[in-house]
Design an enzyme around this catalytic site. Structure first.
Site, PDB file in Angstrom:
ATOM      1  N   ILE A 148     -16.362  -3.102  -6.067  1.00 32.62           N
ATOM      2  CA  ILE A 148     -15.808  -3.851  -4.931  1.00 32.62           C
ATOM      3  C   ILE A 148     -16.551  -5.198  -4.905  1.00 32.62           C
ATOM      4  CG2 ILE A 148     -15.351  -1.691  -3.463  1.00 32.62           C
ATOM      5  CD1 ILE A 148     -18.379  -2.382  -2.417  1.00 32.62           C
ATOM      6  N   PRO A 149     -16.031  -6.468  -4.001  1.00 30.51           N
ATOM      7  CA  PRO A 149     -16.490  -7.601  -4.006  1.00 30.51           C
ATOM      8  C   PRO A 149     -17.756  -7.751  -3.084  1.00 30.51           C
ATOM      9  CG  PRO A 149     -14.575  -7.640  -3.037  1.00 30.51           C
ATOM     10  CD  PRO A 149     -14.782  -6.144  -3.368  1.00 30.51           C
ATOM     11  N   LYS A 174     -19.575   0.467  -8.214  1.00 30.34           N
ATOM     12  CA  LYS A 174     -20.440  -0.503  -8.958  1.00 30.34           C
ATOM     13  C   LYS A 174     -20.170  -1.708  -7.664  1.00 30.34           C
ATOM     14  CE  LYS A 174     -20.666  -4.137 -10.558  1.00 30.34           C
ATOM     15  NZ  LYS A 174     -21.520  -5.280  -9.985  1.00 30.34           N
ATOM     16  N   ALA A 176     -20.749  -5.430  -5.877  1.00 26.70           N
ATOM     17  CA  ALA A 176     -20.953  -6.658  -6.542  1.00 26.70           C
ATOM     18  C   ALA A 176     -22.541  -7.218  -6.396  1.00 26.70           C
ATOM     19  CB  ALA A 176     -20.371  -7.749  -5.480  1.00 26.70           C
ATOM     20  N   GLU A 177     -22.961  -7.645  -7.555  1.00 29.70           N
ATOM     21  CA  GLU A 177     -24.661  -8.111  -7.602  1.00 29.70           C
ATOM     22  C   GLU A 177     -24.811  -9.019  -6.309  1.00 29.70           C
ATOM     23  OE1 GLU A 177     -23.305 -10.122 -11.018  1.00 29.70           O
ATOM     24  OE2 GLU A 177     -24.807 -11.572 -10.851  1.00 29.70           O
ATOM     25  N   GLU A 230      -8.597 -12.544 -12.167  1.00 31.00           N
ATOM     26  CA  GLU A 230      -9.028 -12.582 -13.804  1.00 31.00           C
ATOM     27  C   GLU A 230      -9.771 -11.163 -14.011  1.00 31.00           C
ATOM     28  OE1 GLU A 230      -9.724 -14.934 -11.339  1.00 31.00           O
ATOM     29  OE2 GLU A 230      -8.091 -16.412 -12.014  1.00 31.00           O
ATOM     30  N   GLU A 249      -6.709  -5.058  -5.484  1.00 31.40           N
ATOM     31  CA  GLU A 249      -6.404  -5.920  -4.582  1.00 31.40           C
ATOM     32  C   GLU A 249      -7.167  -6.948  -4.902  1.00 31.40           C
ATOM     33  OE1 GLU A 249      -6.908  -8.098  -2.177  1.00 31.40           O
ATOM     34  OE2 GLU A 249      -8.175  -6.712  -1.030  1.00 31.40           O
ATOM     35  N   CYS A 283      -9.832 -11.734   1.458  1.00 31.19           N
ATOM     36  CA  CYS A 283      -8.559 -11.659   0.690  1.00 31.19           C
ATOM     37  C   CYS A 283      -7.352 -12.087   1.701  1.00 31.19           C
ATOM     38  CB  CYS A 283      -8.520 -10.278   0.104  1.00 31.19           C
ATOM     39  SG  CYS A 283      -8.808  -8.940   1.150  1.00 31.19           S
ATOM     40  N   LYS A 328     -22.442 -21.231  -6.166  1.00 29.49           N
ATOM     41  CA  LYS A 328     -21.295 -21.382  -7.003  1.00 29.49           C
ATOM     42  C   LYS A 328     -19.832 -21.452  -6.074  1.00 29.49           C
ATOM     43  CE  LYS A 328     -18.829 -18.549 -10.148  1.00 29.49           C
ATOM     44  NZ  LYS A 328     -18.691 -17.049 -10.308  1.00 29.49           N
ATOM     45  N   GLN A 329     -19.931 -20.728  -5.154  1.00 32.49           N
ATOM     46  CA  GLN A 329     -18.895 -20.351  -4.086  1.00 32.49           C
ATOM     47  C   GLN A 329     -18.656 -21.657  -3.278  1.00 32.49           C
ATOM     48  OE1 GLN A 329     -16.845 -18.191  -4.779  1.00 32.49           O
ATOM     49  NE2 GLN A 329     -15.240 -18.686  -2.970  1.00 32.49           N
ATOM     50  N   GLU A 382      -6.070 -19.832  -4.092  1.00 35.76           N
ATOM     51  CA  GLU A 382      -6.993 -19.164  -3.275  1.00 35.76           C
ATOM     52  C   GLU A 382      -8.387 -20.153  -3.356  1.00 35.76           C
ATOM     53  OE1 GLU A 382      -8.562 -15.250  -3.983  1.00 35.76           O
ATOM     54  OE2 GLU A 382      -8.026 -14.630  -2.094  1.00 35.76           O
TER      55      GLU A 382
HETATM   56  P1  NAP Z   1     -15.138 -10.929  -9.254  1.00 34.03           P
HETATM   57  O1  NAP Z   1     -15.904 -11.405 -10.407  1.00 34.03           O
HETATM   58  O2  NAP Z   1     -13.728 -10.577  -9.635  1.00 34.03           O
HETATM   59  O3  NAP Z   1     -16.008  -9.731  -8.834  1.00 34.03           O
HETATM   60  C1  NAP Z   1     -15.529  -8.390  -8.131  1.00 34.03           C
HETATM   61  C2  NAP Z   1     -16.083  -7.335  -8.620  1.00 34.03           C
HETATM   62  O4  NAP Z   1     -15.882  -7.348 -10.038  1.00 34.03           O
HETATM   63  C3  NAP Z   1     -17.752  -7.538  -8.605  1.00 34.03           C
HETATM   64  O5  NAP Z   1     -18.367  -6.115  -8.285  1.00 34.03           O
HETATM   65  C4  NAP Z   1     -18.052  -7.913  -9.987  1.00 34.03           C
HETATM   66  O6  NAP Z   1     -19.538  -7.710 -10.050  1.00 34.03           O
HETATM   67  C5  NAP Z   1     -17.193  -6.987 -10.635  1.00 34.03           C
HETATM   68  N1  NAP Z   1     -17.237  -7.596 -11.982  1.00 34.03           N
HETATM   69  C6  NAP Z   1     -17.243  -8.916 -12.493  1.00 34.03           C
HETATM   70  N2  NAP Z   1     -16.836  -9.145 -13.702  1.00 34.03           N
HETATM   71  C7  NAP Z   1     -16.491  -7.622 -14.248  1.00 34.03           C
HETATM   72  C8  NAP Z   1     -15.901  -7.300 -15.578  1.00 34.03           C
HETATM   73  N3  NAP Z   1     -15.809  -8.067 -16.501  1.00 34.03           N
HETATM   74  N4  NAP Z   1     -15.401  -5.945 -15.493  1.00 34.03           N
HETATM   75  C9  NAP Z   1     -15.731  -5.125 -14.447  1.00 34.03           C
HETATM   76  N5  NAP Z   1     -16.113  -5.532 -13.206  1.00 34.03           N
HETATM   77  C10 NAP Z   1     -16.540  -6.858 -13.134  1.00 34.03           C
HETATM   78  O7  NAP Z   1     -15.051 -12.038  -8.405  1.00 34.03           O
HETATM   79  P2  NAP Z   1     -16.251 -13.255  -7.821  1.00 34.03           P
HETATM   80  O8  NAP Z   1     -16.627 -13.661  -9.320  1.00 34.03           O
HETATM   81  O9  NAP Z   1     -17.201 -12.569  -7.179  1.00 34.03           O
HETATM   82  O10 NAP Z   1     -15.185 -14.377  -7.166  1.00 34.03           O
HETATM   83  C11 NAP Z   1     -14.687 -15.231  -7.869  1.00 34.03           C
HETATM   84  C12 NAP Z   1     -13.301 -15.458  -7.035  1.00 34.03           C
HETATM   85  O11 NAP Z   1     -12.716 -14.305  -6.735  1.00 34.03           O
HETATM   86  C13 NAP Z   1     -13.557 -15.851  -5.590  1.00 34.03           C
HETATM   87  O12 NAP Z   1     -13.580 -17.198  -5.473  1.00 34.03           O
HETATM   88  C14 NAP Z   1     -12.219 -15.411  -4.736  1.00 34.03           C
HETATM   89  O13 NAP Z   1     -11.051 -16.447  -5.041  1.00 34.03           O
HETATM   90  C15 NAP Z   1     -12.012 -14.120  -5.335  1.00 34.03           C
HETATM   91  N6  NAP Z   1     -12.530 -12.966  -4.958  1.00 34.03           N
HETATM   92  C16 NAP Z   1     -11.267 -12.253  -4.439  1.00 34.03           C
HETATM   93  C17 NAP Z   1     -11.739 -11.205  -3.360  1.00 34.03           C
HETATM   94  C18 NAP Z   1     -10.834 -10.139  -2.481  1.00 34.03           C
HETATM   95  O14 NAP Z   1     -11.258  -9.734  -1.553  1.00 34.03           O
HETATM   96  N7  NAP Z   1      -9.736 -10.075  -3.240  1.00 34.03           N
HETATM   97  C19 NAP Z   1     -13.285 -10.991  -3.292  1.00 34.03           C
HETATM   98  C20 NAP Z   1     -14.109 -11.612  -3.852  1.00 34.03           C
HETATM   99  C21 NAP Z   1     -13.689 -12.493  -4.750  1.00 34.03           C
HETATM  100  P3  NAP Z   1     -20.688  -8.850  -9.974  1.00 34.03           P
HETATM  101  O15 NAP Z   1     -20.404  -9.356  -8.808  1.00 34.03           O
HETATM  102  O16 NAP Z   1     -21.740  -7.944 -10.220  1.00 34.03           O
HETATM  103  O17 NAP Z   1     -20.147  -9.882 -10.905  1.00 34.03           O
HETATM  104 MG    MG Z   2     -19.081 -12.588 -10.461  1.00 35.56          MG
END
Ligand code: NAP
Ligand code: MG
Length: 480
Positions: A148-149, A174, A176-177, A230, A249, A283, A328-329, A382
């Site tokens: 989750i995020p 797991k 988000a950190e 990504e 999602e 989201c 970063k955000q 986004e």
């Molecule tokens: P993210 O990297 O996709 O993080 C989401 C979750 O995935 C976190 O728990 C993260 O852990 C984990 N994660 C990261 N890399 C992973 C990998 N290689 N394999 C498995 N899990 C992994 O998102 P973010 O970097 O926090 O945010 C980047 C952008 O994503 C934002 O600017 C926004 O546009 C979008 N976002 C969308 C949502 C939504 O609700 N749809 C939520 C958050 C962000 P860590 O946090 O520990 O890295």
């Molecule tokens: Mg991240």
């Protein structure tokens, strides 16, 4: 400084890495807690604990009624502790306290809804050949992984885990950190109300390590992921390699379509809240505002006035917007604003910073842009911040075309009093949820929710989520 551990097999334990990740408050950029930096051994242990719970542990022996009661007890316990949980959620994420309070209540509601539903997922019988009896069983997948995020940790914990547990899966999460303290606190409450060992396992750490190890584990049976497109792609590749299913999602660029006959007075608070809620880090944020040209000059100043009255403060000041989650955000959102200004897009209004803001926090002003050209990044990508793009349209046909032309498809809002148009436009939206004369970014536990295209696939919330966390088995009896 409080130090949080992993929760594996009903016990709080250190990561075998002996490493920690700092937890800081976005409101002032100060470290106030530590979490475990989990490694592949921790992931393995958590998955193994869930496997035993699912196959042979106490959890596997509970009836659907018993599971439902446990979920409802957890819901009550969350509500009893709501003030403490809201304070932690607000400090950990930077969001205004009132938003954190609403999130905790929503988290409790997820456990209440799915607690009540646990014994109501019934099978089916199918008329077949004479002398045959056919029935459909719905069975849990087994061990489900949940990533989750950081934007709504408490809500996401409930949204992702409650339906999986209701169906009898054993779960590994797991979070988000950058924001994971309420998931850990609510896990303690789950322990207190008597969830058996291994039913719920929570490990913290870095996404690229613990998250990747979890999604690549060959002993999980399903993945639920919310986050960026990504990482969603990486998770889907991992799921494909293990031949398991996943719900993804991945955010959106959700449009609100305002037609000339709309009741703008009624719409205004929804239009503004849909992008300001949680600092736009939602989201389903309504980040594109499509306004019919015939009323553009009348409506836009009304929206601009609302925007200029918005204030930004720390989580405890409890203003319209809090800090964004990280530097970063903040930099990412500011770079979108700078590029829009550089390309000549008019800033129509922005909010105000409160005078006594902590200096080091990650604050960004809510900002309104318009008219934004359809092909500009502000109309397509986004931002995940409090930035609203206004896009004018001429006709219903053009409004539909613009609404559907991004890579995303999560939610849409349609504002019109013409009943035929309401239905026509709602049916034409290429997304998973449409609000007519309303908008509920993230709202409604009962309402199936999810996307198409780059917004992901599968459904969360409502009864649909229960069906994601099980698969059918067809039993064919020959009773001749
Ligand atoms: P993210 O990297 O996709 O993080 C989401 C979750 O995935 C976190 O728990 C993260 O852990 C984990 N994660 C990261 N890399 C992973 C990998 N290689 N394999 C498995 N899990 C992994 O998102 P973010 O970097 O926090 O945010 C980047 C952008 O994503 C934002 O600017 C926004 O546009 C979008 N976002 C969308 C949502 C939504 O609700 N749809 C939520 C958050 C962000 P860590 O946090 O520990 O890295
Ligand atoms: Mg991240």
């Amino acid at each position: 400084m409080e130090e949080f551990k992993n929760y594996i097999n009903g016990e709080w334990i250190h990561s075998t890495s002996k490493q920690f990740v700092d937890v800081l408050s976005p409101s002032d950029n100060k470290v106030f807690a530590k979490i475990q930096n989990s490694n592949s051994e921790d992931v393995h242990n958590a998955v193994n604990s869930a496997r035993v719970a699912f196959e042979s542990g106490e959890w596997s022996k509970l009836t659907a009624v018993d599971r439902g009661r446990l979920l409802c007890k957890l819901s009550d316990k969350i509500l009893k502790n709501k003030d403490e949980l809201a304070d932690i959620e607000a400090k950990d994420t930077g969001k205004p306290l009132k938003q954190a309070k609403a999130d905790i209540i929503a988290s409790a509601r997820y456990f209440e809804f799915y607690g009540g539903a646990a014994d109501k997922v019934h099978g089916q019988t199918i008329p077949f050949m004479n002398d045959y009896f056919v029935s459909i069983l719905r069975e849990p997948h087994g061990v489900t992984a949940h990533i989750i995020p950081w934007n709504y940790p408490a809500q996401m914990f409930g949204r992702s885990l409650a339906p999986a547990l209701a169906m009898g899966n054993a779960v590994v999460m797991k979070p988000a950190e950058e924001a994971c303290l309420t998931p850990l606190k609510i896990t303690q409450l789950a322990h207190d109300v008597g969830f058996p060992p291994g039913a719920i396992n929570v490990i913290t750490g870095i996404g690229e390590q613990a998250g990747a190890d979890l999604s690549n584990s060959n002993d999980i049976n399903f993945i639920s992921f919310t986050g960026s497109p990504e990482v969603g792609t990486l998770v889907q590749i991992a799921a494909a390699k293990n031949h398991i299913g996943c719900v993804l999602e991945l955010g959106g660029k959700s449009p609100q379509l305002v037609f000339e006959d709309a009741n703008i007075e009624a719409a205004l608070p929804f239009l503004v809240n849909a992008i300001v809620q949680n600092g736009g880090q939602t989201c389903s944020a309504g980040s594109r505002l499509l306004i019919q040209k015939s009323v553009y000059d009348k409506f836009v100043p009304m929206i601009a006035e609302k925007f200029s009255n918005l204030t930004v403060g720390s989580h405890s000041m409890d203003r319209d917007c809090g800090a964004l989650i990280s530097l970063k955000q903040k930099d990412r959102v500011l770079s979108f604003i700078d590029r829009a200004l550089d390309s000549g897009i008019k800033k129509l209004a922005s909010g105000k910073f409160s005078s006594d803001l902590p200096e080091e926090g990650f604050y960004v002003l809510p900002t309104l842009f318009g008219p934004v050209p359809r092909d500009h990044e502000l109309a397509k990508d986004e931002v995940f911040g409090p930035v609203l793009s206004i896009i004018p349209f001429e006709s219903e046909e053009e409004a539909i075309e613009i609404a559907n032309e991004t890579d995303y498809g999560l939610v849409a809002g349609v504002w019109t009093n013409d009943g035929s148009r309401q239905l026509r436009v709602a049916k034409a939206m290429n997304c998973g949820q449409v609000f007519i004369n309303g908008y509920g970014a993230g709202g409604g536990i009962e309402l199936p929710f999810g996307g198409v295209k780059k917004s992901g696939h599968g459904r969360e919330k409502g009864f649909e989520a229960l069906y994601e966390f099980c698969s059918t088995k067809t039993l064919v009896f020959n009773h001749k």
